[in-house]
Write a protein that holds these residues in place. Structure first.
Motif, PDB file in Angstrom:
ATOM      1  N   MET A   1       4.362 -30.209  59.468  1.00 36.90           N
ATOM      2  CA  MET A   1       4.622 -30.735  58.142  1.00 36.90           C
ATOM      3  C   MET A   1       5.176 -29.607  57.252  1.00 36.90           C
ATOM      4  SD  MET A   1       2.069 -32.801  55.701  1.00 36.90           S
ATOM      5  CE  MET A   1       1.605 -31.822  54.331  1.00 36.90           C
ATOM      6  N   THR A   2       6.200 -29.910  56.497  1.00 38.80           N
ATOM      7  CA  THR A   2       6.815 -28.935  55.608  1.00 38.80           C
ATOM      8  C   THR A   2       5.976 -28.805  54.339  1.00 38.80           C
ATOM      9  OG1 THR A   2       8.969 -29.590  56.417  1.00 38.80           O
ATOM     10  CG2 THR A   2       8.913 -28.335  54.384  1.00 38.80           C
ATOM     11  N   PRO A   3       5.596 -27.596  53.975  1.00 40.89           N
ATOM     12  CA  PRO A   3       4.833 -27.432  52.735  1.00 40.89           C
ATOM     13  C   PRO A   3       5.746 -27.613  51.526  1.00 40.89           C
ATOM     14  CG  PRO A   3       5.284 -25.298  53.710  1.00 40.89           C
ATOM     15  CD  PRO A   3       5.786 -26.339  54.682  1.00 40.89           C
ATOM     16  N   PHE A   4       5.192 -28.173  50.463  1.00 44.29           N
ATOM     17  CA  PHE A   4       5.966 -28.327  49.240  1.00 44.29           C
ATOM     18  C   PHE A   4       6.072 -26.978  48.552  1.00 44.29           C
ATOM     19  CE2 PHE A   4       4.592 -32.810  49.601  1.00 44.29           C
ATOM     20  CZ  PHE A   4       5.856 -33.363  49.618  1.00 44.29           C
ATOM     21  N   ILE A   5       7.249 -26.662  48.094  1.00 47.24           N
ATOM     22  CA  ILE A   5       7.487 -25.393  47.429  1.00 47.24           C
ATOM     23  C   ILE A   5       7.567 -25.643  45.924  1.00 47.24           C
ATOM     24  CG2 ILE A   5       9.994 -25.534  47.626  1.00 47.24           C
ATOM     25  CD1 ILE A   5       9.957 -22.518  48.194  1.00 47.24           C
ATOM     26  N   LYS A   6       7.003 -24.726  45.172  1.00 47.42           N
ATOM     27  CA  LYS A   6       7.027 -24.851  43.717  1.00 47.42           C
ATOM     28  C   LYS A   6       8.307 -24.231  43.178  1.00 47.42           C
ATOM     29  CE  LYS A   6       2.062 -24.888  43.109  1.00 47.42           C
ATOM     30  NZ  LYS A   6       1.588 -24.800  44.476  1.00 47.42           N
ATOM     31  N   LYS A   7       8.692 -24.650  41.984  1.00 47.00           N
ATOM     32  CA  LYS A   7       9.930 -24.178  41.386  1.00 47.00           C
ATOM     33  C   LYS A   7       9.925 -22.664  41.189  1.00 47.00           C
ATOM     34  CE  LYS A   7      13.021 -26.617  38.538  1.00 47.00           C
ATOM     35  NZ  LYS A   7      13.246 -27.522  37.438  1.00 47.00           N
ATOM     36  N   LYS A   8       8.778 -22.101  40.861  1.00 42.68           N
ATOM     37  CA  LYS A   8       8.696 -20.655  40.634  1.00 42.68           C
ATOM     38  C   LYS A   8       8.812 -19.858  41.924  1.00 42.68           C
ATOM     39  CE  LYS A   8       3.735 -20.591  40.905  1.00 42.68           C
ATOM     40  NZ  LYS A   8       2.507 -20.044  40.463  1.00 42.68           N
ATOM     41  N   ASP A   9       8.566 -20.490  43.077  1.00 43.10           N
ATOM     42  CA  ASP A   9       8.630 -19.803  44.366  1.00 43.10           C
ATOM     43  C   ASP A   9      10.008 -19.867  45.018  1.00 43.10           C
ATOM     44  OD1 ASP A   9       5.934 -19.245  44.080  1.00 43.10           O
ATOM     45  OD2 ASP A   9       5.318 -21.052  45.172  1.00 43.10           O
ATOM     46  N   ILE A  10      10.936 -20.604  44.408  1.00 45.83           N
ATOM     47  CA  ILE A  10      12.268 -20.755  44.991  1.00 45.83           C
ATOM     48  C   ILE A  10      13.062 -19.467  44.788  1.00 45.83           C
ATOM     49  CG2 ILE A  10      14.465 -21.967  44.797  1.00 45.83           C
ATOM     50  CD1 ILE A  10      12.903 -24.466  44.053  1.00 45.83           C
ATOM     51  N   LYS A  11      13.620 -18.963  45.881  1.00 44.86           N
ATOM     52  CA  LYS A  11      14.470 -17.775  45.823  1.00 44.86           C
ATOM     53  C   LYS A  11      15.841 -18.168  46.369  1.00 44.86           C
ATOM     54  CE  LYS A  11      14.953 -13.080  47.530  1.00 44.86           C
ATOM     55  NZ  LYS A  11      16.310 -13.284  48.020  1.00 44.86           N
ATOM     56  N   ASN A  12      16.846 -18.080  45.520  1.00 51.96           N
ATOM     57  CA  ASN A  12      18.203 -18.442  45.928  1.00 51.96           C
ATOM     58  C   ASN A  12      18.960 -17.201  46.378  1.00 51.96           C
ATOM     59  OD1 ASN A  12      17.712 -21.082  45.197  1.00 51.96           O
ATOM     60  ND2 ASN A  12      18.516 -20.823  43.156  1.00 51.96           N
ATOM     61  N   ASP A  13      19.530 -17.265  47.569  1.00 53.41           N
ATOM     62  CA  ASP A  13      20.356 -16.187  48.088  1.00 53.41           C
ATOM     63  C   ASP A  13      21.815 -16.487  47.779  1.00 53.41           C
ATOM     64  OD1 ASP A  13      18.179 -14.833  49.211  1.00 53.41           O
ATOM     65  OD2 ASP A  13      18.288 -16.049  51.030  1.00 53.41           O
ATOM     66  N   TRP A  14      22.647 -15.476  47.919  1.00 53.57           N
ATOM     67  CA  TRP A  14      24.088 -15.620  47.727  1.00 53.57           C
ATOM     68  C   TRP A  14      24.771 -15.313  49.049  1.00 53.57           C
ATOM     69  CZ3 TRP A  14      27.022 -16.465  43.144  1.00 53.57           C
ATOM     70  CH2 TRP A  14      26.252 -16.697  42.012  1.00 53.57           C
ATOM     71  N   TYR A  15      25.717 -16.152  49.434  1.00 57.04           N
ATOM     72  CA  TYR A  15      26.488 -15.967  50.664  1.00 57.04           C
ATOM     73  C   TYR A  15      27.967 -15.970  50.327  1.00 57.04           C
ATOM     74  CZ  TYR A  15      22.150 -17.064  53.080  1.00 57.04           C
ATOM     75  OH  TYR A  15      20.860 -17.053  53.522  1.00 57.04           O
ATOM     76  N   ILE A  16      28.739 -15.216  51.093  1.00 55.69           N
ATOM     77  CA  ILE A  16      30.187 -15.191  50.902  1.00 55.69           C
ATOM     78  C   ILE A  16      30.851 -15.549  52.225  1.00 55.69           C
ATOM     79  CG2 ILE A  16      30.309 -12.703  51.309  1.00 55.69           C
ATOM     80  CD1 ILE A  16      32.618 -12.682  49.259  1.00 55.69           C
ATOM     81  N   ILE A  17      31.860 -16.423  52.149  1.00 52.79           N
ATOM     82  CA  ILE A  17      32.580 -16.884  53.330  1.00 52.79           C
ATOM     83  C   ILE A  17      34.070 -16.689  53.090  1.00 52.79           C
ATOM     84  CG2 ILE A  17      33.108 -18.865  54.804  1.00 52.79           C
ATOM     85  CD1 ILE A  17      30.419 -20.055  53.968  1.00 52.79           C
ATOM     86  N   ASN A  18      34.754 -16.116  54.069  1.00 56.28           N
ATOM     87  CA  ASN A  18      36.202 -15.975  54.026  1.00 56.28           C
ATOM     88  C   ASN A  18      36.806 -17.224  54.673  1.00 56.28           C
ATOM     89  OD1 ASN A  18      38.856 -15.215  54.045  1.00 56.28           O
ATOM     90  ND2 ASN A  18      38.529 -13.301  55.135  1.00 56.28           N
ATOM     91  N   ALA A  19      37.620 -17.971  53.930  1.00 58.62           N
ATOM     92  CA  ALA A  19      38.152 -19.246  54.408  1.00 58.62           C
ATOM     93  C   ALA A  19      39.510 -19.124  55.084  1.00 58.62           C
ATOM     94  CB  ALA A  19      38.255 -20.230  53.245  1.00 58.62           C
ATOM     95  N   GLN A  20      39.904 -17.934  55.437  1.00 62.70           N
ATOM     96  CA  GLN A  20      41.226 -17.748  56.046  1.00 62.70           C
ATOM     97  C   GLN A  20      41.258 -18.360  57.441  1.00 62.70           C
ATOM     98  OE1 GLN A  20      42.501 -13.726  55.942  1.00 62.70           O
ATOM     99  NE2 GLN A  20      44.434 -14.132  56.955  1.00 62.70           N
ATOM    100  N   ASN A  21      42.219 -19.300  57.659  1.00 63.91           N
ATOM    101  CA  ASN A  21      42.447 -19.991  58.933  1.00 63.91           C
ATOM    102  C   ASN A  21      41.224 -20.755  59.430  1.00 63.91           C
ATOM    103  OD1 ASN A  21      45.082 -18.994  59.024  1.00 63.91           O
ATOM    104  ND2 ASN A  21      44.410 -17.122  60.030  1.00 63.91           N
ATOM    105  N   VAL A  22      40.444 -21.317  58.520  1.00 66.71           N
ATOM    106  CA  VAL A  22      39.242 -22.056  58.873  1.00 66.71           C
ATOM    107  C   VAL A  22      39.490 -23.546  58.645  1.00 66.71           C
ATOM    108  CG1 VAL A  22      36.831 -22.415  58.232  1.00 66.71           C
ATOM    109  CG2 VAL A  22      37.737 -20.121  58.349  1.00 66.71           C
ATOM    110  N   ALA A  23      38.929 -24.397  59.529  1.00 63.40           N
ATOM    111  CA  ALA A  23      39.072 -25.848  59.394  1.00 63.40           C
ATOM    112  C   ALA A  23      38.263 -26.336  58.186  1.00 63.40           C
ATOM    113  CB  ALA A  23      38.591 -26.538  60.658  1.00 63.40           C
ATOM    114  N   VAL A  24      38.867 -27.191  57.376  1.00 65.25           N
ATOM    115  CA  VAL A  24      38.258 -27.654  56.128  1.00 65.25           C
ATOM    116  C   VAL A  24      36.957 -28.412  56.377  1.00 65.25           C
ATOM    117  CG1 VAL A  24      38.574 -29.154  54.125  1.00 65.25           C
ATOM    118  CG2 VAL A  24      40.450 -27.764  54.918  1.00 65.25           C
TER     119      VAL A  24
END
Length: 152
Positions: A1-24
């Protein structure tokens, strides 16, 4: 069972993707998964637990087959006979490459206010530069995840 996460515990990461010659479509499916937070063990469908995604080199994105000329995007103005259509090649001539990817990602998210909030975490830029260096985004080599992601 997935535990419920509280709003204060949410940590957002940042990712970068290069879209050169990639299928949409493949890129849009991957981005929608990350925006919703389905790549995390703390995923809950009613909580915005997703991460931020930066996409660079959007002007070099590719379609497979003849979709660049033949695919049609429809919208309706709300008036009788008010259906409008456009193609990715029309958007490309107007230099709106970001709209091509944003439409694909938007249609892969479920409808509603939560998906609109999640879509704001998608940042799309022409070229290699972006103003989010201070967030220290993690690089995702999307081309190396699967050989079919690259369109020659």
């Amino acid at each position: 069972m997935t535990p419920f996460i509280k709003k204060k515990d949410i940590k957002n990461d940042w990712y970068i993707i290069n879209a050169q010659n990639v299928a949409v479509g493949r890129l849009a499916a991957f981005i929608s998964t990350v925006l919703r937070g389905k790549n995390k063990s703390t995923y809950n469908p009613h909580i915005d637990n997703g991460d931020f995604v930066i996409v660079t080199n959007i002007e070099k994105i590719k379609f497979t087959g003849k979709k660049f000329e033949n695919k049609k995007y429809y919208k309706h103005t709300g008036h009788p006979g008010g259906i409008k259509e456009t193609t990715p090649s029309d958007l490309a001539t107007k230099n709106k490459f970001a709209d091509i990817l944003k439409l694909a990602v938007k249609r892969m998210l479920p409808g509603g206010p939560l998906s609109k909030k999640q879509l704001t975490k998608l940042k799309i830029y022409n070229g290699n530069s972006h103003p989010h260096d201070i967030q220290k985004p993690k690089i995702i080599n999307f081309e190396e995840l699967n050989k079919l992601n690259i369109v020659k």
